[in-house]
Design a protein around this motif. Structure first.
Motif, PDB file in Angstrom:
ATOM      1  N   PHE A  60      -6.105   1.743  -2.013  1.00  0.00           N
ATOM      2  CA  PHE A  60      -7.217   2.433  -2.670  1.00  0.00           C
ATOM      3  C   PHE A  60      -8.535   2.320  -1.924  1.00  0.00           C
ATOM      4  CE2 PHE A  60      -4.405   3.271  -6.022  1.00  0.00           C
ATOM      5  CZ  PHE A  60      -4.984   4.292  -6.755  1.00  0.00           C
ATOM      6  N   THR A  61      -8.604   1.447  -0.932  1.00  0.00           N
ATOM      7  CA  THR A  61      -9.801   1.378  -0.099  1.00  0.00           C
ATOM      8  C   THR A  61      -9.383   1.238   1.352  1.00  0.00           C
ATOM      9  OG1 THR A  61     -10.014  -1.048  -0.144  1.00  0.00           O
ATOM     10  CG2 THR A  61     -11.064   0.189  -1.959  1.00  0.00           C
ATOM     11  N   ASN A  62     -10.214   1.761   2.243  1.00  0.00           N
ATOM     12  CA  ASN A  62      -9.925   1.627   3.667  1.00  0.00           C
ATOM     13  C   ASN A  62      -9.932   0.162   4.087  1.00  0.00           C
ATOM     14  OD1 ASN A  62      -9.643   4.411   4.504  1.00  0.00           O
ATOM     15  ND2 ASN A  62     -11.831   4.635   4.111  1.00  0.00           N
ATOM     16  N   LYS A  63     -10.806  -0.625   3.458  1.00  0.00           N
ATOM     17  CA  LYS A  63     -10.871  -2.048   3.777  1.00  0.00           C
ATOM     18  C   LYS A  63      -9.554  -2.736   3.442  1.00  0.00           C
ATOM     19  CE  LYS A  63     -13.379  -6.293   2.673  1.00  0.00           C
ATOM     20  NZ  LYS A  63     -14.424  -6.933   1.826  1.00  0.00           N
ATOM     21  N   ALA A  64      -8.992  -2.409   2.271  1.00  0.00           N
ATOM     22  CA  ALA A  64      -7.722  -3.014   1.865  1.00  0.00           C
ATOM     23  C   ALA A  64      -6.610  -2.616   2.829  1.00  0.00           C
ATOM     24  CB  ALA A  64      -7.368  -2.590   0.447  1.00  0.00           C
ATOM     25  N   ALA A  65      -6.607  -1.342   3.234  1.00  0.00           N
ATOM     26  CA  ALA A  65      -5.573  -0.869   4.165  1.00  0.00           C
ATOM     27  C   ALA A  65      -5.682  -1.594   5.502  1.00  0.00           C
ATOM     28  CB  ALA A  65      -5.715   0.631   4.368  1.00  0.00           C
ATOM     29  N   HIS A  66      -6.921  -1.719   6.001  1.00  0.00           N
ATOM     30  CA  HIS A  66      -7.138  -2.363   7.293  1.00  0.00           C
ATOM     31  C   HIS A  66      -6.698  -3.828   7.251  1.00  0.00           C
ATOM     32  CE1 HIS A  66      -9.030  -3.133  11.163  1.00  0.00           C
ATOM     33  NE2 HIS A  66      -9.665  -4.172  10.631  1.00  0.00           N
ATOM     34  N   GLU A  67      -7.094  -4.535   6.186  1.00  0.00           N
ATOM     35  CA  GLU A  67      -6.737  -5.955   6.074  1.00  0.00           C
ATOM     36  C   GLU A  67      -5.229  -6.132   5.937  1.00  0.00           C
ATOM     37  OE1 GLU A  67      -9.031  -7.342   2.797  1.00  0.00           O
ATOM     38  OE2 GLU A  67     -10.894  -7.526   3.957  1.00  0.00           O
ATOM     39  N   MET A  68      -4.593  -5.218   5.179  1.00  0.00           N
ATOM     40  CA  MET A  68      -3.164  -5.345   4.972  1.00  0.00           C
ATOM     41  C   MET A  68      -2.394  -5.118   6.273  1.00  0.00           C
ATOM     42  SD  MET A  68      -1.154  -3.774   1.682  1.00  0.00           S
ATOM     43  CE  MET A  68      -2.460  -4.317   0.605  1.00  0.00           C
ATOM     44  N   LEU A  69      -2.798  -4.091   7.027  1.00  0.00           N
ATOM     45  CA  LEU A  69      -2.108  -3.796   8.281  1.00  0.00           C
ATOM     46  C   LEU A  69      -2.363  -4.898   9.313  1.00  0.00           C
ATOM     47  CD1 LEU A  69      -2.667   0.065   8.535  1.00  0.00           C
ATOM     48  CD2 LEU A  69      -0.557  -1.144   7.975  1.00  0.00           C
ATOM     49  N   GLU A  70      -3.537  -5.510   9.263  1.00  0.00           N
ATOM     50  CA  GLU A  70      -3.815  -6.643  10.156  1.00  0.00           C
ATOM     51  C   GLU A  70      -2.875  -7.807   9.859  1.00  0.00           C
ATOM     52  OE1 GLU A  70      -7.880  -7.912  10.021  1.00  0.00           O
ATOM     53  OE2 GLU A  70      -8.400  -6.785  11.822  1.00  0.00           O
ATOM     54  N   ARG A  71      -2.666  -8.062   8.569  1.00  0.00           N
ATOM     55  CA  ARG A  71      -1.792  -9.164   8.179  1.00  0.00           C
ATOM     56  C   ARG A  71      -0.329  -8.847   8.512  1.00  0.00           C
ATOM     57  NH1 ARG A  71      -3.399 -11.267   2.229  1.00  0.00           N
ATOM     58  NH2 ARG A  71      -1.547 -12.556   2.663  1.00  0.00           N
ATOM     59  N   VAL A  72       0.043  -7.580   8.386  1.00  0.00           N
ATOM     60  CA  VAL A  72       1.400  -7.175   8.781  1.00  0.00           C
ATOM     61  C   VAL A  72       1.597  -7.424  10.275  1.00  0.00           C
ATOM     62  CG1 VAL A  72       2.930  -5.199   9.114  1.00  0.00           C
ATOM     63  CG2 VAL A  72       1.747  -5.497   6.935  1.00  0.00           C
ATOM     64  N   TYR A 222      10.020   5.594   3.507  1.00  0.00           N
ATOM     65  CA  TYR A 222       9.776   4.459   2.613  1.00  0.00           C
ATOM     66  C   TYR A 222       8.291   4.439   2.254  1.00  0.00           C
ATOM     67  CZ  TYR A 222      14.419   3.140   4.032  1.00  0.00           C
ATOM     68  OH  TYR A 222      15.776   3.171   4.278  1.00  0.00           O
ATOM     69  N   ILE A 223       8.029   4.489   0.964  1.00  0.00           N
ATOM     70  CA  ILE A 223       6.650   4.571   0.478  1.00  0.00           C
ATOM     71  C   ILE A 223       6.315   3.321  -0.329  1.00  0.00           C
ATOM     72  CG2 ILE A 223       5.036   5.890  -0.961  1.00  0.00           C
ATOM     73  CD1 ILE A 223       6.709   8.382  -0.375  1.00  0.00           C
ATOM     74  N   LEU A 224       5.204   2.708   0.000  1.00  0.00           N
ATOM     75  CA  LEU A 224       4.696   1.545  -0.729  1.00  0.00           C
ATOM     76  C   LEU A 224       3.307   1.893  -1.268  1.00  0.00           C
ATOM     77  CD1 LEU A 224       5.569  -1.265   1.861  1.00  0.00           C
ATOM     78  CD2 LEU A 224       6.900  -0.596  -0.133  1.00  0.00           C
ATOM     79  N   VAL A 225       3.074   1.629  -2.535  1.00  0.00           N
ATOM     80  CA  VAL A 225       1.784   1.965  -3.158  1.00  0.00           C
ATOM     81  C   VAL A 225       1.180   0.708  -3.777  1.00  0.00           C
ATOM     82  CG1 VAL A 225       0.560   3.471  -4.769  1.00  0.00           C
ATOM     83  CG2 VAL A 225       2.694   4.255  -3.702  1.00  0.00           C
ATOM     84  N   ASP A 226      -0.037   0.396  -3.369  1.00  0.00           N
ATOM     85  CA  ASP A 226      -0.747  -0.762  -3.905  1.00  0.00           C
ATOM     86  C   ASP A 226      -1.616  -0.333  -5.093  1.00  0.00           C
ATOM     87  OD1 ASP A 226      -1.716  -3.338  -4.104  1.00  0.00           O
ATOM     88  OD2 ASP A 226      -3.257  -3.074  -2.571  1.00  0.00           O
ATOM     89  N   GLU A 227      -1.905  -1.270  -6.005  1.00  0.00           N
ATOM     90  CA  GLU A 227      -2.769  -1.019  -7.178  1.00  0.00           C
ATOM     91  C   GLU A 227      -2.345   0.251  -7.925  1.00  0.00           C
ATOM     92  OE1 GLU A 227      -4.615  -3.265  -8.109  1.00  0.00           O
ATOM     93  OE2 GLU A 227      -5.557  -4.333  -6.444  1.00  0.00           O
ATOM     94  N   TYR A 228      -1.058   0.347  -8.187  1.00  0.00           N
ATOM     95  CA  TYR A 228      -0.508   1.571  -8.773  1.00  0.00           C
ATOM     96  C   TYR A 228      -1.083   1.869 -10.154  1.00  0.00           C
ATOM     97  CZ  TYR A 228       3.056   4.945 -10.282  1.00  0.00           C
ATOM     98  OH  TYR A 228       3.707   6.062 -10.740  1.00  0.00           O
ATOM     99  N   GLN A 229      -1.532   0.825 -10.877  1.00  0.00           N
ATOM    100  CA  GLN A 229      -2.072   1.059 -12.215  1.00  0.00           C
ATOM    101  C   GLN A 229      -3.362   1.879 -12.175  1.00  0.00           C
ATOM    102  OE1 GLN A 229      -2.248  -1.961 -10.755  1.00  0.00           O
ATOM    103  NE2 GLN A 229      -4.460  -2.292 -10.614  1.00  0.00           N
ATOM    104  N   ASP A 230      -3.966   2.007 -10.987  1.00  0.00           N
ATOM    105  CA  ASP A 230      -5.232   2.739 -10.861  1.00  0.00           C
ATOM    106  C   ASP A 230      -5.042   4.181 -10.403  1.00  0.00           C
ATOM    107  OD1 ASP A 230      -6.609   0.455 -11.618  1.00  0.00           O
ATOM    108  OD2 ASP A 230      -6.868  -0.239  -9.561  1.00  0.00           O
ATOM    109  N   THR A 231      -3.817   4.624 -10.232  1.00  0.00           N
ATOM    110  CA  THR A 231      -3.598   6.009  -9.795  1.00  0.00           C
ATOM    111  C   THR A 231      -3.931   6.985 -10.911  1.00  0.00           C
ATOM    112  OG1 THR A 231      -1.250   5.836 -10.393  1.00  0.00           O
ATOM    113  CG2 THR A 231      -1.838   5.459  -8.076  1.00  0.00           C
TER     114      THR A 231
END
Length: 675
Positions: A60-72, A222-231
């Motif tokens: 839901f945020t670019n920051k979250a995506a960036h941090e997640m991909l960094e950790r991956v 393969y699709i992964l969705v974070d914070e799905y309750q906010d869609t």
């Protein structure tokens, strides 16, 4: 090779190693390691020989995506650039750049930011109805933009949204629809899209081009969705097309769905097992953040939800026991603030860092006394929920009217509220003030008395005349009710006694009453038509009036605000790395602190009165759950027994929040505070 069994607990391991070709809903409770689970799921897919480019990770945020991909990347060694990851809007714009020509969109289209979009909408509104902006009752471009955005995100018609959420503007339905139509046509003519278009046009493209949709299903296997309750419904519609292959895992927590006001639909997560018949639900309920006592309170909150519209969940603690949450009844919001300041000072002496403490509240205005007391004590703080209360534009706008009533020579105050009028700039404002001062001297009247003279009104832009006349009426009314600085106010009147105030026919008004008068005049109407979030701004202004009740004169009140401003400026000029956090519960989601003070836990404050009046308090209950689960070690629950003078001069006596009353007293310690 990663040892998943060793790295994860049983609940996380079950979710991470779920069958690849089956839909999965991961219900991740607060503090349970949701992000860790997602990252290890990506790693697991890679170890099952799934190519990185076939994994779509939506956040839901670019920051979250960036941090997640960094950790991956840190976990797997695969560069983050190998994956398709980002926000829905980021993915949408990339697809539209590649295939937008199929729906008439050139690849070099422009993405409008909020200001640019509202400017283009303003042009469309002037084209459809040049007279529209001359009526103060009609919504301004920002409000019309919010109407259209909500309709897009909820996949509803604009007609239905206006009828349901903006009924006060229903009589202008045909004109509002014409605005939307012209705005859309102008965007297309200019090859421009706004933020919502990135999703609505992406959805149109997939629906209109089934072969292209199939191509992206093949690409994003393969699709992964974070914070799905906010869609929201628009995002869910996109997922239903992309995930027809059923290889989708969504991660979220229905108990933390708190964004319905901006279109998020809790029904998306609740209905997931029905939409995907083969879906399996995985619950991650082991909490690594909070003490058992805090989790016992959090679980008790969930017990009182409508269980037919929620997933069952019970957080389990791994940490050692500590003290129970503390429930403290305070005399009023001022004592509440003073207690917190003393407690923060004590914790600081004990070695607790400022950034390990946070003060949470339901609405920004509830932090007013707190900001005052913190400034007096020299305790620096940062506000996540916006700018400091007294520095907000709408607070300064209203205060500028009071400043001018007190001192009609205050040109800065005059300029501030005059610049709110259509097509009035600084030079025009100063020229009008100079004319008024000359006229006042000539007629031996006050400056405010002559502001409505035709000789002055005639110098205004035509678009500003109606608003200006209403503004002047308010200023003149404020002046007529203000206690002169050097004049005795007469016999004392008990402002808590409404009947006595009526009987004595008090004409001189207190600072609080003057503020209420200003709110109910031109500026209140101005807010409602200009800002989509006008209700929260109105709450702030009402809070300002309540705060002003402790001051007897306007001079004293305005002087205190000025001193507050200089104190906060001095603290910002000496920034500290570690600062106390003040934030609304909405802004605190995703954060955690050792010591949490949750203030204003009274019915009407949390839950808010308008939620109670509308009969919809379930999201407020979820907000309470989110607030409680921010605390790691110690949780303070505070409520004021009294909320100052009300609109008609009487005290509002509070009861503890219904959410507190629902919970068994065994979940907390009730503490009596002296003073």
């Amino acid at each position: 090779m990663i040892d998943f069994r060793k790295a994860l607990n049983d609940e996380q391991y079950a979710a991470v190693t779920a069958p690849l070709d089956e839909p999965a809903l991961v219900l991740a409770g607060a503090g349970s390691g949701k992000t860790r689970t997602l990252i290890y799921r990506v790693a697991y897919l890679l170890e099952q020989a799934v190519p990185a480019h076939q994994i779509l990770l939506l956040t839901f945020t670019n920051k979250a995506a960036h941090e997640m991909l960094e950790r991956v990347e840190g976990l797997t060694g695969h560069p983050g650039s190998d994956f398709s990851g980002g926000t829905f809007h980021h993915i949408g714009q990339k697809i539209l750049r590649s295939h937008g020509d199929k729906i008439g969109l050139e690849r070099n289209f422009t993405i409008l930011d909020q200001n640019d979009a509202e400017m283009l909408l303003s042009e469309a509104m002037r084209h459809v109805d040049p007279q529209w902006s001359r009526s103060k009752e009609r919504p301004k471009p920002s409000v019309v933009a919010e109407m259209m955005s909500y309709a897009h995100n909820c996949q509803n018609s604009l007609e239905a949204v206006i009828a349901q959420r903006y009924a006060q503007h229903a009589e202008d339905m045909s004109t509002l629809l014409a605005f939307a139509k012209t705005y859309t046509e102008n965007k297309r003519a200019q090859q421009a899209v706004d933020y919502d278009d990135l999703l609505t046009l992406w959805l149109r493209l997939l629906r209109q081009e089934p072969q292209l949709a199939q191509g992206y299903r093949d690409k994003f296997r393969y699709i992964l969705v974070d914070e799905y309750q906010d869609t929201n419904p628009l995002q869910e519609a996109l997922l239903e097309i992309l995930a027809q292959h059923q290889r989708i895992m969504v991660v979220g927590d229905d108990a933390q769905s708190i964004y319905a006001w901006r279109g998020a639909d809790i029904g998306n997560i609740l209905q997931f097992p029905k939409r995907y018949a083969q879906a399996k639900v995985y619950k991650i309920q082991t909490n690594y953040r909070s003490t058992p006592e805090i989790l016992e309170l959090a679980n008790a909150i969930l017990e009182h939800r409508n269980q037919d519209a929620a997933f069952s969940k019970k957080l389990k603690a791994v940490r050692a026991s500590r003290q129970k949450p503390l429930l403290l009844a305070m005399a009023d919001s001022r004592q509440q603030a003073q207690f917190i300041v003393r407690r923060i000072q004590a914790l600081t002496k004990e070695g607790v860092s400022a950034n390990e403490m946070a003060i949470l509240y339901r609405a920004h205005y509830q932090s007013m006394d707190l900001q005052m007391e913190l400034s007096r004590a020299g305790i620096d703080y940062q506000i996540t929920s916006g700018v400091r209360f007294f520095e907000q534009a709408h607070i300064k706008d209203l205060v500028s009217q009071l400043r001018f009533v007190l001192n009609p020579q205050d040109s800065a105050a005059f300029q501030r509220f005059m610049l709110l009028l259509p097509k009035v700039g600084p030079r025009t404002a100063l020229r009008l003030l100079s004319l008024a001062q000359a006229q006042a001297q000539k007629e031996q009247l006050s400056v405010i008395q002559v502001l409505g003279h035709e000789s002055i009104v005639s110098k205004l832009p035509e678009e500003a005349v109606e608003d200006y006349k209403d503004l002047v009426k308010v200023l003149q009314k404020l002046e007529s009710h203000r206690v002169p600085a050097m004049q005795p106010a007469g016999p004392p009147v008990d402002l808590f006694n409404y009947k006595q105030r009526q009987a004595t026919a008090v004409q001189e008004l207190s600072p609080a009453q003057l503020i209420t008068l200003a709110i109910e005049g031109w500026y209140g109407d101005f807010l409602r038509t200009l800002h989509p979030n006008w209700q929260s701004r109105r709450d702030d202004l009402d809070g300002l009036a309540s705060f002003a009740e402790r001051y007897e004169t306007l001079e004293e009140f305005l002087a205190q605000l000025a001193l507050m401003g200089s104190e906060t400026l001095e603290m910002r000029n000496h920034p500290h790395e570690q600062r106390l956090r003040l934030t609304t519960v909405h802004q605190a989601k995703g954060l955690e602190f050792c010591h949490v003070f949750l203030i204003g836990l009274a019915d009407g404050l949390f839950p808010l009165k308008r939620a109670i009046d509308s009969g919809d308090v379930e999201e407020e209950r979820r907000l309470f759950y989110v607030a409680v689960t921010r605390a790691k070690d110690v949780l303070y629950l505070l409520y004021p027994a009294v909320s100052g003078l009300g609109k008609y001069g009487y005290v509002t006596r509070n009861t503890p929040s219904r959410f507190v009353q629902e919970i068994t007293p065994a979940c907390y310690d009730a503490v009596s505070v002296k003073g």
